[in-house]
Design a protein around this motif. Structure first.
Motif, PDB file in Angstrom:
ATOM      1  N   GLY A   1       0.799  -1.223   0.000  1.00  0.00           N
ATOM      2  CA  GLY A   1       0.000   0.000   0.000  1.00  0.00           C
ATOM      3  C   GLY A   1       0.827   1.266   0.000  1.00  0.00           C
ATOM      4  N   ALA A   2       2.164   1.138  -0.099  1.00  0.00           N
ATOM      5  CA  ALA A   2       3.040   2.314  -0.044  1.00  0.00           C
ATOM      6  C   ALA A   2       2.758   3.266  -1.188  1.00  0.00           C
ATOM      7  CB  ALA A   2       4.501   1.878  -0.079  1.00  0.00           C
ATOM      8  N   ARG A   3       2.848   4.556  -0.881  1.00  0.00           N
ATOM      9  CA  ARG A   3       2.674   5.606  -1.879  1.00  0.00           C
ATOM     10  C   ARG A   3       3.995   6.289  -2.216  1.00  0.00           C
ATOM     11  NH1 ARG A   3      -0.463   9.705   0.274  1.00  0.00           N
ATOM     12  NH2 ARG A   3      -1.003  10.353  -1.841  1.00  0.00           N
ATOM     13  N   LEU A   4       5.014   6.036  -1.409  1.00  0.00           N
ATOM     14  CA  LEU A   4       6.340   6.603  -1.641  1.00  0.00           C
ATOM     15  C   LEU A   4       7.362   5.489  -1.578  1.00  0.00           C
ATOM     16  CD1 LEU A   4       7.891   9.812  -0.126  1.00  0.00           C
ATOM     17  CD2 LEU A   4       9.162   7.674  -0.078  1.00  0.00           C
ATOM     18  N   LEU A   5       8.134   5.332  -2.624  1.00  0.00           N
ATOM     19  CA  LEU A   5       9.260   4.394  -2.639  1.00  0.00           C
ATOM     20  C   LEU A   5      10.527   5.174  -2.388  1.00  0.00           C
ATOM     21  CD1 LEU A   5      10.604   1.639  -3.234  1.00  0.00           C
ATOM     22  CD2 LEU A   5      10.624   2.305  -5.660  1.00  0.00           C
ATOM     23  N   LEU A   6      11.227   4.856  -1.297  1.00  0.00           N
ATOM     24  CA  LEU A   6      12.528   5.457  -0.998  1.00  0.00           C
ATOM     25  C   LEU A   6      13.594   4.444  -1.371  1.00  0.00           C
ATOM     26  CD1 LEU A   6      14.414   7.587   0.146  1.00  0.00           C
ATOM     27  CD2 LEU A   6      13.954   6.694   2.436  1.00  0.00           C
ATOM     28  N   LEU A   7      14.312   4.724  -2.438  1.00  0.00           N
ATOM     29  CA  LEU A   7      15.293   3.782  -2.962  1.00  0.00           C
ATOM     30  C   LEU A   7      16.687   4.212  -2.516  1.00  0.00           C
ATOM     31  CD1 LEU A   7      15.115   1.238  -4.801  1.00  0.00           C
ATOM     32  CD2 LEU A   7      15.824   2.717  -6.693  1.00  0.00           C
ATOM     33  N   LEU A   8      17.368   3.304  -1.816  1.00  0.00           N
ATOM     34  CA  LEU A   8      18.722   3.546  -1.345  1.00  0.00           C
ATOM     35  C   LEU A   8      19.709   2.819  -2.263  1.00  0.00           C
ATOM     36  CD1 LEU A   8      17.975   3.160   2.463  1.00  0.00           C
ATOM     37  CD2 LEU A   8      18.174   5.286   1.168  1.00  0.00           C
ATOM     38  N   GLU A   9      20.811   2.326  -1.719  1.00  0.00           N
ATOM     39  CA  GLU A   9      21.884   1.773  -2.548  1.00  0.00           C
ATOM     40  C   GLU A   9      21.929   0.254  -2.489  1.00  0.00           C
ATOM     41  OE1 GLU A   9      26.511   2.167  -1.871  1.00  0.00           O
ATOM     42  OE2 GLU A   9      25.783   3.915  -2.971  1.00  0.00           O
ATOM     43  N   THR A  10      22.430  -0.303  -1.409  1.00  0.00           N
ATOM     44  CA  THR A  10      22.530  -1.746  -1.244  1.00  0.00           C
ATOM     45  C   THR A  10      22.667  -2.037   0.245  1.00  0.00           C
ATOM     46  OG1 THR A  10      23.641  -3.736  -2.092  1.00  0.00           O
ATOM     47  CG2 THR A  10      25.047  -1.929  -1.373  1.00  0.00           C
ATOM     48  N   PRO A  11      22.269  -3.231   0.701  1.00  0.00           N
ATOM     49  CA  PRO A  11      22.456  -3.551   2.116  1.00  0.00           C
ATOM     50  C   PRO A  11      23.932  -3.499   2.498  1.00  0.00           C
ATOM     51  CG  PRO A  11      21.024  -5.150   1.045  1.00  0.00           C
ATOM     52  CD  PRO A  11      21.621  -4.309  -0.041  1.00  0.00           C
ATOM     53  N   GLY A  12      24.194  -3.041   3.686  1.00  0.00           N
ATOM     54  CA  GLY A  12      25.571  -2.984   4.165  1.00  0.00           C
ATOM     55  C   GLY A  12      26.099  -4.364   4.481  1.00  0.00           C
ATOM     56  N   PRO A  13      27.398  -4.468   4.756  1.00  0.00           N
ATOM     57  CA  PRO A  13      27.983  -5.758   5.100  1.00  0.00           C
ATOM     58  C   PRO A  13      27.423  -6.270   6.415  1.00  0.00           C
ATOM     59  CG  PRO A  13      29.563  -3.997   5.473  1.00  0.00           C
ATOM     60  CD  PRO A  13      28.380  -3.374   4.796  1.00  0.00           C
ATOM     61  N   GLY A  14      27.442  -7.573   6.562  1.00  0.00           N
ATOM     62  CA  GLY A  14      26.935  -8.187   7.783  1.00  0.00           C
ATOM     63  C   GLY A  14      26.372  -9.551   7.471  1.00  0.00           C
ATOM     64  N   ALA A  15      26.446 -10.437   8.446  1.00  0.00           N
ATOM     65  CA  ALA A  15      26.037 -11.826   8.225  1.00  0.00           C
ATOM     66  C   ALA A  15      24.832 -12.222   9.058  1.00  0.00           C
ATOM     67  CB  ALA A  15      27.210 -12.757   8.526  1.00  0.00           C
TER      68      ALA A  15
ATOM     69  N   ILE B   1      10.862   1.342   1.921  1.00  0.00           N
ATOM     70  CA  ILE B   1      12.290   1.571   1.744  1.00  0.00           C
ATOM     71  C   ILE B   1      12.889   0.332   1.085  1.00  0.00           C
ATOM     72  CG2 ILE B   1      14.458   2.173   2.874  1.00  0.00           C
ATOM     73  CD1 ILE B   1      12.809   3.245   5.230  1.00  0.00           C
ATOM     74  N   TRP B   2      13.690   0.561   0.046  1.00  0.00           N
ATOM     75  CA  TRP B   2      14.282  -0.560  -0.671  1.00  0.00           C
ATOM     76  C   TRP B   2      15.637  -0.130  -1.206  1.00  0.00           C
ATOM     77  CZ3 TRP B   2      13.546  -5.269   0.098  1.00  0.00           C
ATOM     78  CH2 TRP B   2      13.873  -6.258  -0.832  1.00  0.00           C
ATOM     79  N   ASN B   3      16.353  -1.056  -1.836  1.00  0.00           N
ATOM     80  CA  ASN B   3      17.682  -0.774  -2.359  1.00  0.00           C
ATOM     81  C   ASN B   3      17.754  -1.034  -3.856  1.00  0.00           C
ATOM     82  OD1 ASN B   3      19.549  -0.114  -0.041  1.00  0.00           O
ATOM     83  ND2 ASN B   3      18.655  -2.020   0.728  1.00  0.00           N
ATOM     84  N   ALA B   4      18.508  -0.196  -4.559  1.00  0.00           N
ATOM     85  CA  ALA B   4      18.680  -0.368  -6.000  1.00  0.00           C
ATOM     86  C   ALA B   4      19.317  -1.722  -6.309  1.00  0.00           C
ATOM     87  CB  ALA B   4      19.534   0.766  -6.565  1.00  0.00           C
ATOM     88  N   VAL B   5      20.291  -2.119  -5.505  1.00  0.00           N
ATOM     89  CA  VAL B   5      20.856  -3.470  -5.552  1.00  0.00           C
ATOM     90  C   VAL B   5      20.427  -4.140  -4.249  1.00  0.00           C
ATOM     91  CG1 VAL B   5      22.944  -4.876  -5.780  1.00  0.00           C
ATOM     92  CG2 VAL B   5      22.829  -2.624  -6.875  1.00  0.00           C
ATOM     93  N   PRO B   6      19.375  -4.957  -4.265  1.00  0.00           N
ATOM     94  CA  PRO B   6      18.755  -5.369  -3.003  1.00  0.00           C
ATOM     95  C   PRO B   6      19.428  -6.520  -2.284  1.00  0.00           C
ATOM     96  CG  PRO B   6      17.444  -6.136  -4.862  1.00  0.00           C
ATOM     97  CD  PRO B   6      18.545  -5.286  -5.426  1.00  0.00           C
ATOM     98  N   TRP B   7      20.448  -7.131  -2.874  1.00  0.00           N
ATOM     99  CA  TRP B   7      21.125  -8.238  -2.198  1.00  0.00           C
ATOM    100  C   TRP B   7      22.461  -7.768  -1.639  1.00  0.00           C
ATOM    101  CZ3 TRP B   7      19.666  -8.121  -7.294  1.00  0.00           C
ATOM    102  CH2 TRP B   7      20.675  -7.895  -8.237  1.00  0.00           C
ATOM    103  N   VAL B   8      22.995  -8.546  -0.684  1.00  0.00           N
ATOM    104  CA  VAL B   8      24.276  -8.215  -0.053  1.00  0.00           C
ATOM    105  C   VAL B   8      25.392  -8.515  -1.047  1.00  0.00           C
ATOM    106  CG1 VAL B   8      25.839  -8.731   1.858  1.00  0.00           C
ATOM    107  CG2 VAL B   8      23.361  -8.694   2.242  1.00  0.00           C
ATOM    108  N   ILE B   9      26.198  -7.511  -1.349  1.00  0.00           N
ATOM    109  CA  ILE B   9      27.276  -7.662  -2.332  1.00  0.00           C
ATOM    110  C   ILE B   9      28.632  -7.869  -1.667  1.00  0.00           C
ATOM    111  CG2 ILE B   9      26.062  -6.290  -4.062  1.00  0.00           C
ATOM    112  CD1 ILE B   9      27.926  -3.943  -3.331  1.00  0.00           C
ATOM    113  N   HIS B  10      28.693  -7.794  -0.360  1.00  0.00           N
ATOM    114  CA  HIS B  10      29.965  -7.852   0.344  1.00  0.00           C
ATOM    115  C   HIS B  10      30.311  -9.287   0.737  1.00  0.00           C
ATOM    116  CE1 HIS B  10      27.884  -4.025   1.102  1.00  0.00           C
ATOM    117  NE2 HIS B  10      29.058  -3.491   0.885  1.00  0.00           N
ATOM    118  N   ALA B  11      31.551  -9.662   0.552  1.00  0.00           N
ATOM    119  CA  ALA B  11      32.013 -10.959   1.031  1.00  0.00           C
ATOM    120  C   ALA B  11      32.020 -10.962   2.553  1.00  0.00           C
ATOM    121  CB  ALA B  11      33.421 -11.231   0.492  1.00  0.00           C
ATOM    122  N   PRO B  12      31.852 -12.135   3.181  1.00  0.00           N
ATOM    123  CA  PRO B  12      31.855 -12.195   4.649  1.00  0.00           C
ATOM    124  C   PRO B  12      33.099 -11.531   5.231  1.00  0.00           C
ATOM    125  CG  PRO B  12      31.170 -14.305   3.740  1.00  0.00           C
ATOM    126  CD  PRO B  12      31.620 -13.460   2.579  1.00  0.00           C
TER     127      PRO B  12
END
Length: 208
Positions: free
Chosen positions: A58-72, A106-117
């Protein structure tokens, strides 16, 4: 309006709050988004969940960020309640603009974690951004009430053409990324964020 929100308040550093968000992932307003996230995980790996304390489908505003930060952490959300400076700035700036949480996703342009552990944070590579933006139409299809998209930062700004193709009439507002390292660069950065979110709030206030 998201009726669950009052019961989901608090920082996600609190295990009880985190457990409450996890239990709400099947709520009607986020169930379809959960299916979308599951598909992303099958193709790309670790993807944080949509926050059920926000507006969901039901969101009316999409806030698009970059990508999830590192972390496991095995359980993560794209949320203004994460224990980070960026999340705190999102809370502050959206509250100042009078943007209701139930209106936002709130979502990310690259929505998956790109950082190695164990790796440090880094910017997404060009191919990663292209792959992320290729998944954006699937998200937009689940957000029929969108009235505005806010693109936060250089990577998110690359979503402009994809948004124009998928939703030609959707207003798009660009602003700096709300990371503290960017916001603290100069007073003008915070002013630009505030101005962009005021513009978004004005668009939300227009009659449907």
């Amino acid at each position: 309006m998201n009726a669950l929100a009052p019961r989901l308040r608090g920082t996600l550093a609190d295990p009880d709050v985190l457990a409450g968000r996890a239990a709400a992932r099947g709520a009607p307003h986020v169930a379809a988004l959960g299916g979308y996230v599951a598909g992303l995980r099958a193709r790309h790996g670790a993807v944080p969940d949509v926050d059920p304390a926000d507006g969901g489908t039901g969101a009316r505003l999409l806030l698009l960020l970059e990508t999830p930060g590192p972390g496991a952490a095995p359980l993560r959300f794209v949320s203004r309640d994460n224990p980070t400076g960026t999340a705190a700035n999102i809370r502050r700036f959206t509250a100042e603009a009078g943007i209701a949480r139930a209106d936002t996703l709130i979502w990310n342009a690259v929505p998956w974690v790109i950082h190695a552990p164990g790796a440090r944070n880094r910017a997404p590579r060009r191919g990663e951004v292209a792959a992320g933006l290729a998944e954006l139409p699937g998200l937009l299809a689940l957000l029929p009430d969108l009235a505005v998209a806010v693109l936060a930062g250089r990577v998110a700004a690359a979503a402009g053409p994809a948004l124009a193709r998928a939703r030609p009439a959707l207003p798009v507002v660009e602003m700096p990324h709300p990371s503290p390292t960017i916001v603290c660069t100069a007073p003008a950065i915070a002013a630009r964020i505030r101005a962009a979110l005021r513009t978004a709030a004005d668009l939300l206030a227009r009659p449907a």
